[in-house]
Structure formats: structure tokens, C-alpha cells
Write a protein that holds these residues in place. Structure first.
Motif, PDB file in Angstrom:
ATOM      1  N   TRP A  83       5.661  10.846  -9.456  1.00 26.59           N
ATOM      2  CA  TRP A  83       6.940  10.267  -9.870  1.00 26.59           C
ATOM      3  C   TRP A  83       7.092   8.845  -9.308  1.00 26.59           C
ATOM      4  N   ILE A  84       6.768   8.668  -8.024  1.00 26.74           N
ATOM      5  CA  ILE A  84       6.866   7.336  -7.409  1.00 26.74           C
ATOM      6  C   ILE A  84       5.946   6.357  -8.110  1.00 26.74           C
ATOM      7  N   LYS A  85       4.713   6.777  -8.378  1.00 28.28           N
ATOM      8  CA  LYS A  85       3.755   5.901  -9.058  1.00 28.28           C
ATOM      9  C   LYS A  85       4.274   5.504 -10.436  1.00 28.28           C
ATOM     10  N   GLY A  86       4.871   6.449 -11.155  1.00 27.40           N
ATOM     11  CA  GLY A  86       5.458   6.146 -12.463  1.00 27.40           C
ATOM     12  C   GLY A  86       6.578   5.124 -12.372  1.00 27.40           C
ATOM     13  N   ILE A  87       7.442   5.284 -11.384  1.00 31.46           N
ATOM     14  CA  ILE A  87       8.543   4.325 -11.183  1.00 31.46           C
ATOM     15  C   ILE A  87       7.991   2.945 -10.840  1.00 31.46           C
ATOM     16  N   LYS A 139       0.848  -1.185   0.000  1.00 35.44           N
ATOM     17  CA  LYS A 139       0.000   0.000   0.000  1.00 35.44           C
ATOM     18  C   LYS A 139       0.891   1.245   0.000  1.00 35.44           C
ATOM     19  N   LEU A 140       0.692   2.136  -0.968  1.00 32.02           N
ATOM     20  CA  LEU A 140       1.455   3.376  -1.056  1.00 32.02           C
ATOM     21  C   LEU A 140       0.716   4.457  -0.272  1.00 32.02           C
ATOM     22  N   VAL A 141       1.369   4.983   0.752  1.00 27.34           N
ATOM     23  CA  VAL A 141       0.765   5.992   1.618  1.00 27.34           C
ATOM     24  C   VAL A 141       1.713   7.189   1.692  1.00 27.34           C
ATOM     25  N   GLY A 142       1.157   8.391   1.524  1.00 27.56           N
ATOM     26  CA  GLY A 142       1.967   9.596   1.593  1.00 27.56           C
ATOM     27  C   GLY A 142       1.422  10.598   2.591  1.00 27.56           C
ATOM     28  N   PHE A 143       2.308  11.321   3.254  1.00 32.60           N
ATOM     29  CA  PHE A 143       1.950  12.363   4.211  1.00 32.60           C
ATOM     30  C   PHE A 143       2.725  13.630   3.876  1.00 32.60           C
ATOM     31  N   SER A 144       2.097  14.766   4.092  1.00 30.27           N
ATOM     32  CA  SER A 144       2.722  16.051   3.811  1.00 30.27           C
ATOM     33  C   SER A 144       2.389  17.030   4.933  1.00 30.27           C
ATOM     34  N   ASP A 145       3.294  17.961   5.200  1.00 28.59           N
ATOM     35  CA  ASP A 145       3.048  18.983   6.204  1.00 28.59           C
ATOM     36  C   ASP A 145       3.961  20.173   5.938  1.00 28.59           C
ATOM     37  N   SER A 146       3.659  21.283   6.592  1.00 27.36           N
ATOM     38  CA  SER A 146       4.520  22.459   6.498  1.00 27.36           C
ATOM     39  C   SER A 146       4.483  23.214   7.822  1.00 27.36           C
ATOM     40  N   ASP A 147       5.491  24.036   8.045  1.00 20.74           N
ATOM     41  CA  ASP A 147       5.468  24.941   9.201  1.00 20.74           C
ATOM     42  C   ASP A 147       5.416  26.355   8.647  1.00 20.74           C
ATOM     43  N   TYR A 148       4.351  27.038   8.924  1.00 25.05           N
ATOM     44  CA  TYR A 148       4.135  28.371   8.366  1.00 25.05           C
ATOM     45  C   TYR A 148       5.119  29.382   8.957  1.00 25.05           C
ATOM     46  N   ALA A 149       5.901  30.018   8.071  1.00 29.94           N
ATOM     47  CA  ALA A 149       6.853  31.075   8.439  1.00 29.94           C
ATOM     48  C   ALA A 149       7.787  30.644   9.564  1.00 29.94           C
ATOM     49  N   GLY A 150       8.256  29.410   9.509  1.00 29.39           N
ATOM     50  CA  GLY A 150       9.137  28.889  10.547  1.00 29.39           C
ATOM     51  C   GLY A 150      10.534  29.469  10.517  1.00 29.39           C
ATOM     52  N   VAL A 195       2.833  -3.910  -8.229  1.00 25.55           N
ATOM     53  CA  VAL A 195       1.406  -3.722  -8.035  1.00 25.55           C
ATOM     54  C   VAL A 195       1.172  -3.143  -6.651  1.00 25.55           C
ATOM     55  N   THR A 196       0.506  -1.984  -6.612  1.00 20.36           N
ATOM     56  CA  THR A 196       0.187  -1.351  -5.331  1.00 20.36           C
ATOM     57  C   THR A 196      -1.317  -1.447  -5.091  1.00 20.36           C
ATOM     58  N   THR A 197      -1.701  -1.387  -3.841  1.00 18.77           N
ATOM     59  CA  THR A 197      -3.118  -1.468  -3.487  1.00 18.77           C
ATOM     60  C   THR A 197      -3.524  -0.276  -2.659  1.00 18.77           C
ATOM     61  N   ASN A 198      -4.690   0.241  -2.908  1.00 19.18           N
ATOM     62  CA  ASN A 198      -5.306   1.292  -2.083  1.00 19.18           C
ATOM     63  C   ASN A 198      -4.352   2.459  -1.771  1.00 19.18           C
ATOM     64  N   GLN A 199      -3.937   3.184  -2.779  1.00 18.14           N
ATOM     65  CA  GLN A 199      -3.066   4.331  -2.520  1.00 18.14           C
ATOM     66  C   GLN A 199      -3.807   5.372  -1.689  1.00 18.14           C
ATOM     67  N   GLN A 200      -3.062   6.006  -0.777  1.00 16.56           N
ATOM     68  CA  GLN A 200      -3.610   7.053   0.066  1.00 16.56           C
ATOM     69  C   GLN A 200      -2.594   8.193   0.123  1.00 16.56           C
ATOM     70  N   TYR A 201      -3.082   9.400   0.044  1.00 19.02           N
ATOM     71  CA  TYR A 201      -2.227  10.560   0.187  1.00 19.02           C
ATOM     72  C   TYR A 201      -2.874  11.495   1.189  1.00 19.02           C
ATOM     73  N   ALA A 202      -2.136  11.902   2.214  1.00 17.35           N
ATOM     74  CA  ALA A 202      -2.728  12.777   3.239  1.00 17.35           C
ATOM     75  C   ALA A 202      -1.917  14.050   3.365  1.00 17.35           C
ATOM     76  N   LEU A 228       5.809   2.529   1.374  1.00 17.11           N
ATOM     77  CA  LEU A 228       5.308   1.455   0.520  1.00 17.11           C
ATOM     78  C   LEU A 228       5.289   0.216   1.394  1.00 17.11           C
ATOM     79  N   GLY A 229       4.111  -0.111   1.873  1.00 18.07           N
ATOM     80  CA  GLY A 229       4.004  -1.230   2.801  1.00 18.07           C
ATOM     81  C   GLY A 229       4.568  -0.842   4.145  1.00 18.07           C
ATOM     82  N   SER A 230       5.581  -1.575   4.585  1.00 22.10           N
ATOM     83  CA  SER A 230       6.095  -1.395   5.939  1.00 22.10           C
ATOM     84  C   SER A 230       7.210  -0.369   6.053  1.00 22.10           C
ATOM     85  N   GLY A 231       7.778   0.050   4.948  1.00 15.87           N
ATOM     86  CA  GLY A 231       8.942   0.925   5.042  1.00 15.87           C
ATOM     87  C   GLY A 231       8.816   2.211   4.257  1.00 15.87           C
ATOM     88  N   VAL A 232       9.552   3.209   4.701  1.00 16.28           N
ATOM     89  CA  VAL A 232       9.593   4.501   4.034  1.00 16.28           C
ATOM     90  C   VAL A 232      10.439   4.370   2.772  1.00 16.28           C
TER      91      VAL A 232
END
Length: 163
Positions: A145-149, A83-94, A156-163, A109-113
Motif C-alpha cells: 500500500w505504501i509503495k502504491g501511494i 530509502k523505504l525500510v520496514g520492520f515487523s515483529d510479533s510476540d507469540y501468545a502474549g 522516487v525511492t531507493t533500495n527498498q528493504q523489508y525485515a 522513509l529516509g529519516s522518519g517513520v
């Protein structure tokens, strides 16, 4: 990194040996290859290599203490879940010196980054929402880019999630 700590180039504290500080930051940068959990803080302290102060040095030592307490941490890959899972964040004006935000993302991707980044944004965001959009844009490009690679490698990936 200590919660709420704001580092600046304008600190009026005692300066330390820049070559010693650069050595510490370089070693920590090398360690980020297997420890994405320290990427953000190492990125922050690497901005002060020209004229480091005692506050910057203390922030670097705090990272070393964290590493000492988490020696068993690392990236582990196992068979099974793809399962491909992505997370994103930012710190405003840090960044106190330029009022720029920092973007970061991590993809599992699964168990590892498999991909991560922490980077100062090129533009000055006018709101926390705009800083988040910039971070999501960076993460979205990486997700494509990751999906293309993975497609090219016929993974084969299952249930991609991006947060």
C-alpha cells in the motif's frame, strides 16, 4: 514496559477507578501519533479499560515515566535519503486471556517513520513461526500500500528493504 510483565484481565488485585484509567490510556493513545516507540505498550494496556487493576495502572505510569525521560524523542523528517525500510515483529501468545499474539510493524522513509501499527492478531497462532508469518503478512500488505501511494505521488525511492 517492564520486560517479562504479563498483564491479564484475571488479576486478583485491587481495582482502580476505570474513568481515571481510561483518561490515562486515551492520552497515551493520542501521544502515539508522534511516538511510535510507545505503540506496543499502549496497545497492551488499552485492553484492560473495563476493569483495570493496580498492576495495569502501574504499567501505565511506567509509560509516563519513560515519556518523561525521553521528551527529546520524536519523528524528524529531513531531505535526502528516500530509502523505504520496514520492520515487523510479533510476540507469540502474549495475551494471557486469549492466547493471541500481537503483531507490529514500522516503516521508515529516509529519516522518519511514516507508518506503524501494533495489533492483536485475529487468529490464535500455534507456533512462534506462525505468529511471525501473520505479522509479516500484515506488514507486507502495508508495504504494498505504501509503495502504491509513493508511486502515485511520484516519490522516487531507493533500495527498498523489508525485515
Amino acid at each position: 514496559m517492564e520486560y517479562g510483565l504479563k498483564l491479564s484481565k484475571e488479576d486478583r488485585e485491587e481495582q482502580i477507578d476505570p474513568s481515571l484509567y481510561r483518561s490515562l490510556v486515551g492520552s497515551l493513545m493520542y501521544l502515539t501519533n508522534t511516538r511510535p516507540d510507545i505503540m506496543f505498550t499502549v496497545s497492551k494496556i488499552s485492553r484492560f479499560m473495563e476493569e483495570p487493576t493496580k498492576t495495569h495502572w502501574e504499567a501505565g505510569k511506567r509509560i509516563l515515566r519513560y515519556i518523561k525521560g525521553t521528551l527529546d524523542y520524536g519523528i524528524v523528517y529531513t531531505e535526502g535519503n528516500r530509502k523505504l525500510v520496514g520492520f515487523s515483529d510479533s510476540d507469540y501468545a502474549g495475551n494471557l486471556d486469549e492466547s493471541k499474539s500481537t503483531s507490529g510493524y514500522v516503516f521508515h522513509l529516509g529519516s522518519g517513520v511514516i507508518s506503524w501499527q501494533s495489533k492483536k492478531q485475529k487468529a490464535i497462532a500455534l507456533s512462534s513461526t506462525e505468529a511471525e508469518y501473520i505479522a509479516l503478512s500484515l506488514a507486507g500488505c502495508q508495504a504494498i500500500w505504501i509503495k502504491g501511494i509513493l508511486d502515485e505521488l511520484k516519490v522516487v525511492t531507493t533500495n527498498q528493504q523489508y525485515a
